[in-house]
Scaffold this active site. Structure first.
Site, PDB file in Angstrom:
ATOM      1  N   ARG A 154       0.837  -1.219   0.000  1.00 24.50           N
ATOM      2  CA  ARG A 154       0.000   0.000   0.000  1.00 24.50           C
ATOM      3  C   ARG A 154       0.867   1.263   0.000  1.00 24.50           C
ATOM      4  NH1 ARG A 154      -2.672  -4.012  -0.681  1.00 24.50           N
ATOM      5  NH2 ARG A 154      -4.588  -4.527   0.428  1.00 24.50           N
ATOM      6  N   SER A 201     -10.669   0.157   3.780  1.00 28.04           N
ATOM      7  CA  SER A 201      -9.861  -0.044   4.989  1.00 28.04           C
ATOM      8  C   SER A 201      -9.316   1.299   5.454  1.00 28.04           C
ATOM      9  CB  SER A 201      -8.670  -0.952   4.690  1.00 28.04           C
ATOM     10  OG  SER A 201      -9.119  -2.152   4.127  1.00 28.04           O
ATOM     11  N   GLU A 235      -4.409   4.330   6.129  1.00 23.11           N
ATOM     12  CA  GLU A 235      -4.226   4.092   4.690  1.00 23.11           C
ATOM     13  C   GLU A 235      -4.918   5.208   3.908  1.00 23.11           C
ATOM     14  OE1 GLU A 235      -4.852  -0.008   3.183  1.00 23.11           O
ATOM     15  OE2 GLU A 235      -6.128   0.963   1.688  1.00 23.11           O
TER      16      GLU A 235
HETATM   17  P1  FAD Z   1      -8.794   9.417  -4.642  1.00 21.69           P
HETATM   18  O1  FAD Z   1      -9.435   9.059  -3.351  1.00 21.69           O
HETATM   19  O2  FAD Z   1      -9.494  10.375  -5.508  1.00 21.69           O
HETATM   20  O3  FAD Z   1      -7.331   9.954  -4.348  1.00 21.69           O
HETATM   21  C1  FAD Z   1      -6.454   9.247  -3.500  1.00 21.69           C
HETATM   22  C2  FAD Z   1      -5.114   9.996  -3.462  1.00 21.69           C
HETATM   23  O4  FAD Z   1      -4.490   9.938  -4.737  1.00 21.69           O
HETATM   24  C3  FAD Z   1      -5.265  11.492  -3.144  1.00 21.69           C
HETATM   25  O5  FAD Z   1      -4.135  11.878  -2.409  1.00 21.69           O
HETATM   26  C4  FAD Z   1      -5.266  12.139  -4.514  1.00 21.69           C
HETATM   27  O6  FAD Z   1      -4.834  13.484  -4.480  1.00 21.69           O
HETATM   28  C5  FAD Z   1      -4.290  11.260  -5.262  1.00 21.69           C
HETATM   29  N1  FAD Z   1      -4.566  11.158  -6.710  1.00 21.69           N
HETATM   30  C6  FAD Z   1      -5.708  10.697  -7.289  1.00 21.69           C
HETATM   31  N2  FAD Z   1      -5.572  10.683  -8.626  1.00 21.69           N
HETATM   32  C7  FAD Z   1      -4.336  11.146  -8.895  1.00 21.69           C
HETATM   33  C8  FAD Z   1      -3.605  11.383 -10.102  1.00 21.69           C
HETATM   34  N3  FAD Z   1      -4.122  11.136 -11.311  1.00 21.69           N
HETATM   35  N4  FAD Z   1      -2.332  11.878  -9.994  1.00 21.69           N
HETATM   36  C9  FAD Z   1      -1.784  12.141  -8.790  1.00 21.69           C
HETATM   37  N5  FAD Z   1      -2.425  11.951  -7.623  1.00 21.69           N
HETATM   38  C10 FAD Z   1      -3.683  11.450  -7.674  1.00 21.69           C
HETATM   39  N6  FAD Z   1      -7.836  -0.045  -1.963  1.00 21.69           N
HETATM   40  C11 FAD Z   1      -7.071  -1.143  -2.169  1.00 21.69           C
HETATM   41  O7  FAD Z   1      -5.842  -1.015  -2.352  1.00 21.69           O
HETATM   42  N7  FAD Z   1      -7.606  -2.390  -2.186  1.00 21.69           N
HETATM   43  C12 FAD Z   1      -8.927  -2.614  -1.995  1.00 21.69           C
HETATM   44  O8  FAD Z   1      -9.376  -3.765  -2.029  1.00 21.69           O
HETATM   45  C13 FAD Z   1      -9.777  -1.488  -1.755  1.00 21.69           C
HETATM   46  N8  FAD Z   1     -11.086  -1.646  -1.521  1.00 21.69           N
HETATM   47  C14 FAD Z   1     -11.875  -0.548  -1.270  1.00 21.69           C
HETATM   48  C15 FAD Z   1     -13.238  -0.751  -1.034  1.00 21.69           C
HETATM   49  C16 FAD Z   1     -14.065   0.332  -0.788  1.00 21.69           C
HETATM   50  C17 FAD Z   1     -15.539   0.095  -0.526  1.00 21.69           C
HETATM   51  C18 FAD Z   1     -13.535   1.643  -0.805  1.00 21.69           C
HETATM   52  C19 FAD Z   1     -14.441   2.829  -0.603  1.00 21.69           C
HETATM   53  C20 FAD Z   1     -12.186   1.856  -1.030  1.00 21.69           C
HETATM   54  C21 FAD Z   1     -11.342   0.748  -1.264  1.00 21.69           C
HETATM   55  N9  FAD Z   1      -9.964   0.910  -1.502  1.00 21.69           N
HETATM   56  C22 FAD Z   1      -9.169  -0.192  -1.749  1.00 21.69           C
HETATM   57  C23 FAD Z   1      -9.351   2.249  -1.468  1.00 21.69           C
HETATM   58  C24 FAD Z   1      -9.450   3.027  -2.812  1.00 21.69           C
HETATM   59  O9  FAD Z   1     -10.495   2.572  -3.582  1.00 21.69           O
HETATM   60  C25 FAD Z   1      -8.150   2.930  -3.626  1.00 21.69           C
HETATM   61  O10 FAD Z   1      -7.065   3.408  -2.894  1.00 21.69           O
HETATM   62  C26 FAD Z   1      -8.250   3.683  -4.963  1.00 21.69           C
HETATM   63  O11 FAD Z   1      -7.094   3.452  -5.732  1.00 21.69           O
HETATM   64  C27 FAD Z   1      -8.433   5.200  -4.792  1.00 21.69           C
HETATM   65  O12 FAD Z   1      -8.731   5.728  -6.066  1.00 21.69           O
HETATM   66  P2  FAD Z   1      -9.450   7.143  -6.239  1.00 21.69           P
HETATM   67  O13 FAD Z   1      -9.439   7.480  -7.677  1.00 21.69           O
HETATM   68  O14 FAD Z   1     -10.770   7.118  -5.579  1.00 21.69           O
HETATM   69  O15 FAD Z   1      -8.441   8.078  -5.433  1.00 21.69           O
HETATM   70  P1  NAP Z   2      -9.524 -10.906   4.724  1.00 21.02           P
HETATM   71  O1  NAP Z   2      -9.510 -11.749   3.497  1.00 21.02           O
HETATM   72  O2  NAP Z   2     -10.463 -11.238   5.825  1.00 21.02           O
HETATM   73  O3  NAP Z   2      -8.062 -10.812   5.282  1.00 21.02           O
HETATM   74  C1  NAP Z   2      -7.788 -10.031   6.416  1.00 21.02           C
HETATM   75  C2  NAP Z   2      -6.322  -9.814   6.505  1.00 21.02           C
HETATM   76  O4  NAP Z   2      -5.601 -11.032   6.417  1.00 21.02           O
HETATM   77  C3  NAP Z   2      -5.704  -8.906   5.499  1.00 21.02           C
HETATM   78  O5  NAP Z   2      -4.699  -8.242   6.215  1.00 21.02           O
HETATM   79  C4  NAP Z   2      -5.039  -9.808   4.505  1.00 21.02           C
HETATM   80  O6  NAP Z   2      -3.881  -9.214   3.933  1.00 21.02           O
HETATM   81  C5  NAP Z   2      -4.639 -10.953   5.385  1.00 21.02           C
HETATM   82  N1  NAP Z   2      -4.682 -12.226   4.651  1.00 21.02           N
HETATM   83  C6  NAP Z   2      -5.768 -13.017   4.482  1.00 21.02           C
HETATM   84  N2  NAP Z   2      -5.430 -14.122   3.792  1.00 21.02           N
HETATM   85  C7  NAP Z   2      -4.114 -14.011   3.513  1.00 21.02           C
HETATM   86  C8  NAP Z   2      -3.196 -14.830   2.842  1.00 21.02           C
HETATM   87  N3  NAP Z   2      -3.573 -15.994   2.301  1.00 21.02           N
HETATM   88  N4  NAP Z   2      -1.922 -14.405   2.746  1.00 21.02           N
HETATM   89  C9  NAP Z   2      -1.549 -13.227   3.269  1.00 21.02           C
HETATM   90  N5  NAP Z   2      -2.377 -12.399   3.927  1.00 21.02           N
HETATM   91  C10 NAP Z   2      -3.638 -12.782   4.060  1.00 21.02           C
HETATM   92  O7  NAP Z   2      -9.748  -9.374   4.320  1.00 21.02           O
HETATM   93  P2  NAP Z   2     -11.021  -8.632   3.781  1.00 21.02           P
HETATM   94  O8  NAP Z   2     -11.245  -7.463   4.621  1.00 21.02           O
HETATM   95  O9  NAP Z   2     -12.145  -9.579   3.505  1.00 21.02           O
HETATM   96  O10 NAP Z   2     -10.471  -8.071   2.387  1.00 21.02           O
HETATM   97  C11 NAP Z   2     -10.186  -8.954   1.336  1.00 21.02           C
HETATM   98  C12 NAP Z   2      -9.103  -8.364   0.454  1.00 21.02           C
HETATM   99  O11 NAP Z   2      -9.537  -7.118  -0.068  1.00 21.02           O
HETATM  100  C13 NAP Z   2      -7.803  -8.097   1.209  1.00 21.02           C
HETATM  101  O12 NAP Z   2      -6.735  -8.380   0.333  1.00 21.02           O
HETATM  102  C14 NAP Z   2      -7.876  -6.635   1.531  1.00 21.02           C
HETATM  103  O13 NAP Z   2      -6.586  -6.052   1.599  1.00 21.02           O
HETATM  104  C15 NAP Z   2      -8.669  -6.086   0.340  1.00 21.02           C
HETATM  105  N6  NAP Z   2      -9.452  -4.917   0.729  1.00 21.02           N
HETATM  106  C16 NAP Z   2      -8.795  -3.732   0.833  1.00 21.02           C
HETATM  107  C17 NAP Z   2      -9.495  -2.586   1.173  1.00 21.02           C
HETATM  108  C18 NAP Z   2      -8.787  -1.253   1.223  1.00 21.02           C
HETATM  109  O14 NAP Z   2      -9.444  -0.231   1.323  1.00 21.02           O
HETATM  110  N7  NAP Z   2      -7.490  -1.244   1.147  1.00 21.02           N
HETATM  111  C19 NAP Z   2     -10.863  -2.638   1.424  1.00 21.02           C
HETATM  112  C20 NAP Z   2     -11.469  -3.865   1.342  1.00 21.02           C
HETATM  113  C21 NAP Z   2     -10.770  -5.004   0.994  1.00 21.02           C
HETATM  114  P3  NAP Z   2      -3.920  -8.245   2.625  1.00 21.02           P
HETATM  115  O15 NAP Z   2      -4.645  -7.029   3.016  1.00 21.02           O
HETATM  116  O16 NAP Z   2      -2.492  -8.030   2.374  1.00 21.02           O
HETATM  117  O17 NAP Z   2      -4.583  -8.991   1.537  1.00 21.02           O
END
Ligand code: FAD
Ligand code: NAP
Length: 339
Positions: free
Chosen positions: A164, A238, A334
């Site tokens: 991340r 998250s 995050e």
């Molecule tokens: P924004 O929120 O609009 O911006 C995020 C940051 O990036 C800000 O600082 C902004 O200024 C900057 N930015 C945006 N676009 C640009 C650009 N073109 N150039 C330079 N800077 C820029 N994330 C995960 O990694 N894994 C997941 O599974 C995941 N699941 C999610 C589930 C839900 C329900 C939600 C709401 C979020 C989730 N996220 C997840 C977080 C999010 O969706 C990601 O981080 C996504 O990439 C953000 O994209 P955005 O366009 O909405 O960014």
């Molecule tokens: P989950 O599957 O219940 O897992 C919870 C945690 O355990 C996470 O930290 C995940 O790491 C870790 N994990 C689970 N299985 C693993 C494996 N086999 N090896 C290594 N790490 C493992 O999580 P969840 O909330 O349902 O989400 C599912 C996936 O979607 C995850 O990968 C999560 O990161 C992603 N997600 C991200 C966001 C966001 O906003 N960033 C929001 C929703 C879901 P990792 O996170 O490294 O996978």
């Protein structure tokens, strides 16, 4: 391109927070962003680029220029027998890129289905889910330097991707507009069903040889069953990163909590799910005022309707404090917090 004054950002962030942008515009081409940098930038005290607003928490108004990225498009730029390279303009919705690929049976990003936001923000935190990360398929990106308006290509190594993390959240924070992202996808099946419930869902459907679309559908159904839809309940996914801790600390915690889930990492550290730590501290499903931790996923902090960004941020800090006091682990946000 027109620059508007005093625009509500409520439709532009998935927490649904009613912050105001003093100045506001939409960019739809490279020349739009270059014009802003060369001719307008100096007049604004602050600048904020917004993609889908799905990783942003507004604790204050934007006392400057908010820029909505609407530069969209996907183009195949190269292919051979094994791979295809696509260049995506940064305002393109990430999930549209996933669908574009799975519909063509190209592999690599199907596990990242349904992540909200734009592809331009995806490199910012090297989006990841279900055992896949952007960096696995990332070839390069073109960014525009916000200080000079000049373009620069960043290779995979130059982005310094981590868990991340990327250079755009660290050394180069706030210095670039990401204009396009090039991905390298597999044309031959290369699947990863090992994570979580993906294999279970595939097996329940009696699918023996899953395609990219089958995996994508499985991930979509798992996500829809677990995560709150921001259109219904404001959230930014998250709130904290999953902490990576020394193994000795994890073993100490395991001594008093034998059910501690942990995952060993290549760097010798151990990843502990932040959701588990938060749940142990009693926050899962807990609602305080207009905010709280979601009942199905404690790592997601939600807006029950009328929360302010500050209220959500203060709640997050309480959660952070109690996890620190209970386990000696610092949870790092995050979400990008606009203070
Ligand atoms: P924004 O929120 O609009 O911006 C995020 C940051 O990036 C800000 O600082 C902004 O200024 C900057 N930015 C945006 N676009 C640009 C650009 N073109 N150039 C330079 N800077 C820029 N994330 C995960 O990694 N894994 C997941 O599974 C995941 N699941 C999610 C589930 C839900 C329900 C939600 C709401 C979020 C989730 N996220 C997840 C977080 C999010 O969706 C990601 O981080 C996504 O990439 C953000 O994209 P955005 O366009 O909405 O960014
Ligand atoms: P989950 O599957 O219940 O897992 C919870 C945690 O355990 C996470 O930290 C995940 O790491 C870790 N994990 C689970 N299985 C693993 C494996 N086999 N090896 C290594 N790490 C493992 O999580 P969840 O909330 O349902 O989400 C599912 C996936 O979607 C995850 O990968 C999560 O990161 C992603 N997600 C991200 C966001 C966001 O906003 N960033 C929001 C929703 C879901 P990792 O996170 O490294 O996978």
């Amino acid at each position: 391109m027109s620059i508007l004054e005093y625009v509500s950002l409520q439709p532009y962030n998935t927490f649904g927070l009613d912050a105001t942008a003093h100045y506001f515009c939409r960019v739809q081409s490279k020349s739009d962003i270059q014009y802003l940098i060369e001719d307008e930038w100096q007049y604004y005290r602050q600048h904020l680029i917004i993609g889908g607003g799905s990783n942003l928490l507004f604790c204050s108004n934007v006392d400057g220029l908010a820029i909505i990225n609407e530069i969209v498009g996907i183009e195949i730029i190269k292919e051979d027998d094994d791979y295809v390279w696509i260049q995506c303009l940064s305002g393109t919705t990430w999930h549209d890129v996933v669908l574009y690929c799975v519909d063509r049976d190209w592999y690599g990003i199907e596990n990242l289905s349904l992540i909200p936001g734009t592809i331009g923000a995806a490199p910012m935190q090297n989006i990841g889910a279900y055992g896949a990360e952007l960096k696995d398929v990332f070839e390069e990106l073109e960014a525009i330097d916000l200080r000079t308006a000049k373009s620069k290509i960043f290779s995979n190594a130059a982005c310094e991707f981590g868990y991340r993390e990327s250079i755009f959240k660290k050394a180069e924070k706030g210095n670039y507009f990401i204009y396009s992202v090039t991905l390298k996808l597999h044309k031959k099946p290369k699947i990863n069903t090992a994570y979580g419930d993906i294999q279970k869902v595939i097996s329940e459907k009696n699918i023996l040889h899953p395609t990219a679309k089958d995996i994508s559908d499985a991930v979509i159904s798992i996500r829809e069953s677990k995560l709150p839809n921001p259109k219904v309940l404001g959230n930014a996914g998250s709130f904290f990163k999953n902490p990576e801790v020394e193994k000795t600390l994890a073993l100490q915690i395991q001594h008093s909590h034998p059910n501690l889930p942990m995952y060993e990492l290549e760097n010798g550290k151990v990843k502990i799910p932040a959701a588990w730590l938060i749940e142990q501290c009693g926050w899962k499903g807990k609602k305080i005022g207009n905010t709280g931790n979601h009942a199905k996923q404690a790592l997601v902090i939600v807006n029950y309707g009328n929360a302010s960004g500050t209220e959500i941020w203060q709640h997050a800090q309480q959660v952070q404090l109690s996890v620190n006091e209970t386990f000696g682990i610092h949870l790092e946000p995050e979400v990008n917090v606009w203070l």
